[in-house]
Design an enzyme around this catalytic site. Sequence first.
Site, PDB file in Angstrom:
ATOM      1  CD  GLN A 180      -2.487   1.115   2.781  1.00 37.47           C
ATOM      2  OE1 GLN A 180      -2.010   0.482   3.725  1.00 37.47           O
ATOM      3  NE2 GLN A 180      -3.585   1.824   2.920  1.00 37.47           N
ATOM      4  CB  SER A 189       2.393   6.782   4.641  1.00 36.67           C
ATOM      5  OG  SER A 189       1.307   6.207   5.297  1.00 36.67           O
ATOM      6  CB  SER A 221       3.754  -3.206   5.499  1.00 37.77           C
ATOM      7  OG  SER A 221       3.583  -2.274   6.524  1.00 37.77           O
ATOM      8  CD  GLU A 262      -4.955   0.542   6.568  1.00 38.98           C
ATOM      9  OE1 GLU A 262      -5.310   1.632   6.088  1.00 38.98           O
ATOM     10  OE2 GLU A 262      -3.776   0.268   6.805  1.00 38.98           O
ATOM     11  CG  ASN A 283      -4.741   4.937  19.207  1.00 35.03           C
ATOM     12  OD1 ASN A 283      -4.797   4.361  18.117  1.00 35.03           O
ATOM     13  ND2 ASN A 283      -4.670   4.280  20.346  1.00 35.03           N
ATOM     14  CD  GLU A 284      -2.323  10.730  19.182  1.00 32.82           C
ATOM     15  OE1 GLU A 284      -2.134  10.013  18.183  1.00 32.82           O
ATOM     16  OE2 GLU A 284      -1.770  10.512  20.281  1.00 32.82           O
TER      17      GLU A 284
HETATM   18  C1  LIG Z   1       4.075  -0.781  11.397  1.00 36.31           C
HETATM   19  C2  LIG Z   1       3.561   0.222  10.406  1.00 36.31           C
HETATM   20  C3  LIG Z   1       3.223  -0.170   9.140  1.00 36.31           C
HETATM   21  C4  LIG Z   1       2.770   0.760   8.207  1.00 36.31           C
HETATM   22  N1  LIG Z   1       2.469   0.324   6.941  1.00 36.31           N
HETATM   23  C5  LIG Z   1       2.074   1.227   6.007  1.00 36.31           C
HETATM   24  C6  LIG Z   1       1.843   0.807   4.667  1.00 36.31           C
HETATM   25  O1  LIG Z   1       1.997  -0.366   4.309  1.00 36.31           O
HETATM   26  N2  LIG Z   1       1.488   1.731   3.745  1.00 36.31           N
HETATM   27  C7  LIG Z   1       1.309   3.053   4.074  1.00 36.31           C
HETATM   28  O2  LIG Z   1       0.952   3.837   3.203  1.00 36.31           O
HETATM   29  N3  LIG Z   1       1.534   3.495   5.345  1.00 36.31           N
HETATM   30  C8  LIG Z   1       1.914   2.610   6.311  1.00 36.31           C
HETATM   31  N4  LIG Z   1       2.166   3.039   7.603  1.00 36.31           N
HETATM   32  C9  LIG Z   1       2.100   4.475   7.895  1.00 36.31           C
HETATM   33  C10 LIG Z   1       0.942   4.913   8.788  1.00 36.31           C
HETATM   34  O3  LIG Z   1      -0.279   4.917   8.097  1.00 36.31           O
HETATM   35  C11 LIG Z   1       1.309   6.319   9.299  1.00 36.31           C
HETATM   36  O4  LIG Z   1       2.451   6.165  10.139  1.00 36.31           O
HETATM   37  C12 LIG Z   1       0.193   6.963  10.085  1.00 36.31           C
HETATM   38  O5  LIG Z   1      -0.887   7.298   9.262  1.00 36.31           O
HETATM   39  C13 LIG Z   1       0.673   8.245  10.825  1.00 36.31           C
HETATM   40  O6  LIG Z   1       1.326   9.107   9.954  1.00 36.31           O
HETATM   41  P1  LIG Z   1       2.778   9.700  10.293  1.00 36.31           P
HETATM   42  O7  LIG Z   1       3.641   8.557  10.709  1.00 36.31           O
HETATM   43  O8  LIG Z   1       3.200  10.509   9.124  1.00 36.31           O
HETATM   44  O9  LIG Z   1       2.558  10.619  11.568  1.00 36.31           O
HETATM   45  P2  LIG Z   1       2.068  12.139  11.558  1.00 36.31           P
HETATM   46  O10 LIG Z   1       0.842  12.246  10.731  1.00 36.31           O
HETATM   47  O11 LIG Z   1       3.223  13.018  11.218  1.00 36.31           O
HETATM   48  O12 LIG Z   1       1.677  12.328  13.081  1.00 36.31           O
HETATM   49  C14 LIG Z   1       2.637  12.602  14.100  1.00 36.31           C
HETATM   50  C15 LIG Z   1       1.889  12.748  15.421  1.00 36.31           C
HETATM   51  O13 LIG Z   1       0.984  13.878  15.355  1.00 36.31           O
HETATM   52  C16 LIG Z   1      -0.334  13.479  15.674  1.00 36.31           C
HETATM   53  N5  LIG Z   1      -1.310  14.209  14.850  1.00 36.31           N
HETATM   54  C17 LIG Z   1      -1.237  14.434  13.520  1.00 36.31           C
HETATM   55  N6  LIG Z   1      -2.329  15.108  13.097  1.00 36.31           N
HETATM   56  C18 LIG Z   1      -3.118  15.300  14.187  1.00 36.31           C
HETATM   57  C19 LIG Z   1      -4.392  15.912  14.400  1.00 36.31           C
HETATM   58  N7  LIG Z   1      -5.068  16.466  13.403  1.00 36.31           N
HETATM   59  N8  LIG Z   1      -4.893  15.905  15.659  1.00 36.31           N
HETATM   60  C20 LIG Z   1      -4.214  15.347  16.700  1.00 36.31           C
HETATM   61  N9  LIG Z   1      -3.003  14.753  16.559  1.00 36.31           N
HETATM   62  C21 LIG Z   1      -2.464  14.716  15.316  1.00 36.31           C
HETATM   63  C22 LIG Z   1      -0.386  12.002  15.337  1.00 36.31           C
HETATM   64  O14 LIG Z   1      -1.402  11.339  16.065  1.00 36.31           O
HETATM   65  C23 LIG Z   1       1.014  11.542  15.755  1.00 36.31           C
HETATM   66  O15 LIG Z   1       1.060  11.294  17.132  1.00 36.31           O
HETATM   67  C24 LIG Z   1       2.626   2.123   8.565  1.00 36.31           C
HETATM   68  C25 LIG Z   1       2.964   2.538   9.846  1.00 36.31           C
HETATM   69  C26 LIG Z   1       3.439   1.616  10.774  1.00 36.31           C
HETATM   70  C27 LIG Z   1       3.802   2.117  12.146  1.00 36.31           C
END
Ligand SMILES: Cc1cc2nc3c(=O)[nH]c(=O)nc-3n(C[C@H](O)[C@H](O)[C@H](O)COP(=O)(O)OP(=O)(O)OC[C@H]3O[C@@H](n4cnc5c(N)ncnc54)[C@H](O)[C@@H]3O)c2cc1C
Length: 399
Positions: A130, A133, A165, A248, A374-375
């Site tokens: 997928q 991100s 992943s 999902e 979770n946020e």
């Molecule tokens: C094990 C694992 C597997 C994954 N596999 C895939 C995959 O196969 N394909 C894919 O596309 N993605 C994948 N992901 C990515 C995943 O979807 C993202 O990590 C997730 O959506 C969070 O985005 P970010 O890491 O950019 O964090 P950010 O969006 O940068 O967030 C950082 C922090 O800010 C907080 N935050 C952000 N916006 C808000 C808001 N509006 N209100 C309150 N708090 C907020 C978040 O909760 C978090 O704590 C994977 C992630 C993990 C950990």
Amino acid sequence: MDLTTTPEQEHLRSQLREWLRAHLPWEYGVGLPPRFDDLADEVAFGRRWQTELAAAGWVGVTWPPAYGGRGLGPAENFVVQEELARARAPELVGRIGVNLAGPTLLANGTDAQKSRWLPAILSAEELWCQLFSEPDAGSDLAAVRTTARRRAGGWELEGTKVWTSYAQFADWAVCLARSDLDAPKHKGLSYFVVDMHAPGVEVRPLVQLTGEAEFNEVVLHEVFVPDDQVVGSPGDGWRVAGSTLSHERGVNPRQLVIHLQHLEELLAQAAAAGAFDDTRLRRRLAQAYVEVRLFQLLNWRSLSKLQRGLEPGPEGSVLKLYWSEMSKRLHALALDVLGPAAPLWRDASGNPGEGSWQRSWLYYQAASIFAGTNEIQRNVVGERVLGLPREPLATEARS
Ligand SMILES: Cc1cc2nc3c(=O)[nH]c(=O)nc-3n(C[C@H](O)[C@H](O)[C@H](O)COP(=O)(O)OP(=O)(O)OC[C@H]3O[C@@H](n4cnc5c(N)ncnc54)[C@H](O)[C@@H]3O)c2cc1C
């Protein structure tokens, strides 16, 4: 909500149990799946297992028979998942295809796309990943910057995806990219199927907390995607991606299966270690049992909506929120049951479970991040389930 199973569902259950007794690569009810130090070996084993399971019709039972399914309902799928859990069958290696890409294609793909891709998803002949991100587009997924520029007969993709992943094993990817730079944020996106073997696709593994590199950075440089690999219309990508995300977060038989297995192993481990003699641990073990059972009931509630032809909707976020926090509590308890063995790693002697609990504890720290943090789930529950005032946009918050 009627939770009694029908005679037909019980028949399906006994058919699968019989099949599993004959085909599990270890003794049913006694053995456990083999453990692998190398992810590539684990994937190879998983592929063989899924191929066998699919050949007997036990993968994608809700999919239409034309694409390799059985055309059954969500309740029957649950029966199948429960039986696989009881047999301690491993997770499907092709789960991104089976649980995310496949259902999205079924709902939004053309007949040609469905015939081309769906059967090979079930058999694990082709694995999927997928590509959603990006470094600056996670929670705010509509901010993706990967561009898709018009070329003769298709599109050319340019950008960097992250946290992908299983990209190193994938043959195909579902990918969200910006096809119209002038359109408003949510309107300029399209949903593509990318050939992971196409020229210009580079996969760079990222090592995780567990020491494994299950996810990756994926660079797309001048990657050509033909027109017939666009899912939905150009510009319709945000709606199609919503379909993937709802799968999902909605009903989650997979995590239910995994946590039923975890609970059973934890209770056995606790009994072996004499943890039930410790009042504090005994209370927490009972609590873990109650929580996994509540998770099962929450799943059944969503399931009964699906059975009535309704979508799980934003309540899917309640389920995601609940299981991710429940999972962290369960894993923390498992390490407390291990006691002095908790800091040990795989090959250490005197390490019950041979490091599987420690690995699982590390892995499930990510549960509150993947599939939406979770946020973000709390925002969805607040705004769309409880009807609370909308979160201010970043621009509004600054002013
Ligand atoms: C094990 C694992 C597997 C994954 N596999 C895939 C995959 O196969 N394909 C894919 O596309 N993605 C994948 N992901 C990515 C995943 O979807 C993202 O990590 C997730 O959506 C969070 O985005 P970010 O890491 O950019 O964090 P950010 O969006 O940068 O967030 C950082 C922090 O800010 C907080 N935050 C952000 N916006 C808000 C808001 N509006 N209100 C309150 N708090 C907020 C978040 O909760 C978090 O704590 C994977 C992630 C993990 C950990």
